[in-house]
Design an enzyme around this catalytic site. Structure first.
Site, short mmCIF file in Angstrom:
data_model
loop_
_atom_site.label_atom_id
_atom_site.label_comp_id
_atom_site.label_asym_id
_atom_site.label_seq_id
_atom_site.Cartn_x
_atom_site.Cartn_y
_atom_site.Cartn_z
CE LYS A 581 41.10 37.07 42.64
NZ LYS A 581 41.93 36.77 41.45
CG LEU A 615 41.05 49.76 41.58
CD1 LEU A 615 39.59 49.47 41.24
CD2 LEU A 615 41.38 51.22 41.34
N GLY A 666 45.52 40.38 27.20
CA GLY A 666 46.16 39.90 28.42
C GLY A 666 45.30 40.04 29.66
CD GLU A 669 43.97 33.85 35.69
OE1 GLU A 669 45.01 33.22 35.46
OE2 GLU A 669 43.91 34.77 36.55
CG ASP A 680 38.77 36.05 39.38
OD1 ASP A 680 39.64 35.56 40.12
OD2 ASP A 680 38.81 37.22 38.96
CE LYS A 684 38.96 39.55 41.05
NZ LYS A 684 39.00 40.29 39.77
#
Length: 817
Positions: A581, A615, A666, A669, A680, A684
């Site tokens: 991103k 999504l 998992g 990061e 992050d 977004k």
């Protein structure tokens, strides 16, 4: 009676000549006339021989010796010891004549057109005794005819014109000769004839085909068969288009068009006399006994509007332009006369209706001659400024779509140009005749393979879309994606007609490529054992060099360096699909620029997984805005990692264990601080606001940190060791929220042009508090969804769902091809 022409590829060596014998024995029913070429590659060797001798290069002797050795070796391989002598004497005599001729050329340092004809005619003259003797040993009754006694030409050495009436009389008289009528097969040379003065002439490249046509017409054959090393005429050059297929039937006109534009299977002048006589031509392989080949006739079965695609390289464009040309007759005439008198052949012509310019395509090796002639003809016009200086472009090829079915069939040009455009292929010039049988476009030589494959896919494989993926990053998400592509390949091909191929793979150490698709059965092993070191520049350069149609660059890294490659990739009309991103959250100017760049180069920039993993959040907002709706407010939980963490964090589980649990699952990061910093989520919500139509920068999004600044420094291991030091602080936040009947959630909002992310206590009955595990949720308040906001909710983290989101973007890219 049948007429069969065997070319050099069918007479390459003893093995192929034996195959010719087997074919003739198996088809012994009717009398046959055989027209035979020189052994494969021999004409080129003889041309080289003459050049070396004329240049005074003693190396000609080595070339001559090679020619001699090939013929005598083949004779021995085809013959038994007891019957080789008579033919050997004849062939050695011919070879001695050849040697003497070359020695004379060497001494004189001169090779006239007449001597050159004499020289290269030895190819056919040597093949005849070799092949006839073998056929006779096979038990066939063979009559041998010197083609020069029947094929009569003018004295235009090098490319003689056949005197058709004289030749036909000679053929008919020769066939009626009762003294030599006991034969099954009549064998003669192709390519050569005789001038009125008795000297040997040649008919030019491919002249053996023309000889065979003359024989077929003279005897009114049922058909002419050309036996060669290809299975027939194909829809495209199989060296460029592996999926090319055989054409069962085609018209004479279609065959002439395809041959003119590069399909070199048939000598173009061969077709016209056959068409006039109504004699079909069959092209089939010497080595495929069961194949029917291609039948070229007057009324073939129609099989779609386009019959085939061909290309011819080594072209240049020359453009004559000037305002003084408009409405003034004579410029075109002068242009074509000047080129004609200088011996320059015009392959393609195009002119705009404004009459301001005329563009012609010519062979690149004739460009200097053409410019000299044109500058002389239009010298005064140039000096007076009536026309502009001649503009030239080199390094070009002509692609031709050919088909009788194109006449009156709407949409062919549109489909062709769309196919080329979406693959970033620039069209330099376009031409179409009034017959609508041919649409020709001029493109760069470097684009020819991709252009041919794209057009072939559009017109002959329209039921299958072939997509080439170049995947950078094969960790959790990237590796899962590759495995999924491997496992779904057959189903996609069978059910959706999508041939998804991974043509490039790279991690931080190695990279591998295969234009036909990497074998994914053990791709991890192949990548580990690869010889090529991975570099970002090298990976992109290889994509450009491979120049495959319908290509997409897949970025499953979190690297800013990889994201910096997008512009270079998009400029080559290669799509970008990114879970990374960084680019979409870069400056607003770059965000917009990437979208515009993709559009300008007819490809896609897709990044659905930048928000919400798999999504359909970005897609939903995009379609709302596209339909005229306006987004007023966005409320969201956008980090599956943080939602998992704060759903697990409780009086029973420490904050430290919650962080480690998210890492073990998992969801984070490799450095969990990337998630915990909120950067992050900040990216977004920025992306969602931009997709909603708002011009925001990263600095416009308020980020309220919940971790002390000192924990954000140092190594990952140091961070994990320091986590217990903030346990009491985090427990305090949790207890304060619980005391108010609330829950902690990492929350993102956008409203009234302002965006904010941070850890917030939400009422326990808030919809976002019902989220479990790694779920994400986005709530959109718009003009249409004001009272009851639109909600998109589901798993928002994890390799599987993210990989599936990337795959969904790949499918959208595929559908756009």
């Amino acid at each position: 009676m049948e007429v069969i022409k065997f070319g050099g590829s069918s007479l390459l060596n003893a093995s192929t000549i034996q195959r010719v014998g087997e074919i003739l024995i198996s088809r012994r029913k009717n009398k046959k006339i055989l027209v035979l070429s020189a052994m494969g590659g021999m004409t080129n060797e003889l041309i080289l021989l003459g050049k070396l001798a004329c240049d005074g290069d003693a190396e000609y002797k080595s070339v001559y010796q090679s020619i001699r050795d090939i013929h005598l070796k083949t004779l021995i391989e085809l013959s038994s010891a007891k019957d080789v002598s008579e033919v050997e004497v004849e062939m050695k005599g011919l070879l001695d004549e050849l040697e003497e001729l070359c020695y004379g050329i060497y001494l004189l340092r001169e090779l006239s057109d007449r001597s050159r004809d004499e020289l290269i005619a030895f190819g056919e003259r040597l093949s005849i005794p070799l092949i006839v003797s073998h056929l006779r040993r096979c038990g066939l009754l063979v009559r041998r005819v010197d083609a020069r006694s029947w094929i009569k030409t003018d004295a235009n050495h090098g490319s003689a014109h056949v005197l058709t009436e004289t030749t036909k009389k000679a053929i008919v008289a020769g066939l009626e000769d009762e003294s030599d009528s006991d034969w099954e097969i009549l064998a003669m040379e192709g390519f050569i004839g005789m001038a009125p003065d008795g000297t040997t002439t040649t008919l030019g490249r491919g002249g053996s085909d023309y000889t065979a046509a003359l024989m077929a017409i003279a005897v009114d054959a049922d058909h002419l068969e050309k036996s060669t090393d290809v299975i027939g005429m194909l829809t495209a050059d199989p060296r460029q288009v592996p999926t090319a297929r055989i054409i069962d039937e085609m018209s004479y006109a279609e065959a002439m068009e395809l041959c003119h534009f590069g399909a070199k299977i048939i000598y173009p002048p061969t077709i016209a006399p056959l068409m006039a006589a109504g004699i079909p031509l069959i092209v089939r392989s010497t080595f495929d006994g069961d194949g029917n080949g291609t039948r070229i006739c007057a009324s073939p079965r129609l099989a779609g509007p386009v019959r085939g695609i061909s290309s011819i390289g080594g072209m240049s464009l020359v453009t004559l332009s000037g305002g003084s040309m408009v409405g003034v007759p004579g410029f075109s005439r002068r242009l074509f006369i000047a080129l004609s008198f200088s011996g320059v052949n015009v392959v393609l012509i195009t002119q705009g209706s404004s009459e301001h310019s005329i563009t012609v395509a010519i062979q690149e090796n004739e460009l200097d001659v053409a410019l000299k002639a044109l500058n002389e003809e239009f010298g005064s016009d140039l000096e007076l400024g009536r026309i502009e200086a001649f503009r030239t472009e080199e390094g070009l090829s002509i692609l031709a779509l050919v088909g009788d079915g194109m006449d009156g069939y709407t949409g062919i040009c549109g489909k062709a140009f769309h196919s080329l455009g979406r693959n970033g292929i620039n069209i330099k010039a376009i031409a179409q005749g009034s017959t609508e049988r041919n649409i020709s476009v001029v493109v760069a030589n470097s684009d020819v393979p991709k252009a041919l494959r794209a057009l072939h896919g559009t017109f002959f494989e329209s039921d299958v879309r072939r997509i080439h993926l170049f995947c950078m990053g094969v960790g959790n998400v990237g590796g899962t994606l590759v495995d999924f592509v491997r496992d779904q390949h057959k189903q996609l091909l069978d059910e959706r007609n999508i041939d998804l191929r991974i043509s490039g793979l790279a991690n931080s150490k190695k990279m591998i490529f295969d234009s036909k698709g990497i074998d994914l059965s053990d791709w991890r092993g192949a990548l580990t054992n690869a010889d090529t070191e991975s570099t970002l520049e090298g990976f992109v350069e290889r994509i450009k060099d491979m120049n495959l149609e319908n290509s997409a660059f897949i970025d499953n890294t979190a690297s800013a360096d990889v994201a910096a490659l997008y512009e270079s990739v998009l400029r080559n009309s290669v799509g970008v699909v990114a879970s990374n991103k960084i680019a979409a959250a870069d400056s607003y100017a770059r965000y917009v620029g990437l979208r515009e760049l993709a559009s300008r180069h007819s490809t896609d920039y897709r990044f659905e997984t930048n928000v919400g993993a798999g999504l359909p959040v970005i897609d939903t907002i995009h379609h709302l805005v596209l339909s005229g709706d306006k987004v007023h407010k966005i409320e969201a939980v956008l980090s599956g990692t943080l939602n998992f963490l704060f759903s697990a964090f409780s009086s029973e589980m420490t904050f430290e264990d919650s962080v480690k649990g998210a890492m073990d699952a998992g969801y984070t990061e490799p450095d969990p601080r990337i998630d915990l910093s909120g950067v992050d989520v900040q990216r977004k919500i920025l992306i969602l606001a931009r997709e909603a139509g708002f011009k925001l920068e990263m600095s416009d999004v308020e980020n309220v940190p919940f971790l002390p600044e000192q924990l954000m420094k140092g190594s990952v291991s140091q961070f994990l060791e320091a986590l217990p030091s903030i346990e009491n602080k985090m427990k305090g936040k949790l207890q304060d929220a619980q005391a108010q009947g609330k829950k902690l959630r990492y929350f993102a909002t956008f409203e009234n042009g302002k965006a904010k992310v941070g850890l917030e206590p939400l009422d326990s009955n808030h919809p976002f508090c019902s989220l479990e595990g790694s779920d994400n949720v986005v709530m959109l308040t718009t003009d249409r969804y004001s009272g009851r906001p639109l909600v998109v909710q589901g798993a928002g983290a994890g390799a599987d769902v993210t990989a599936m989101g990337v795959f969904a973007d790949i499918m959208r890219f595929s559908e756009s091809r």
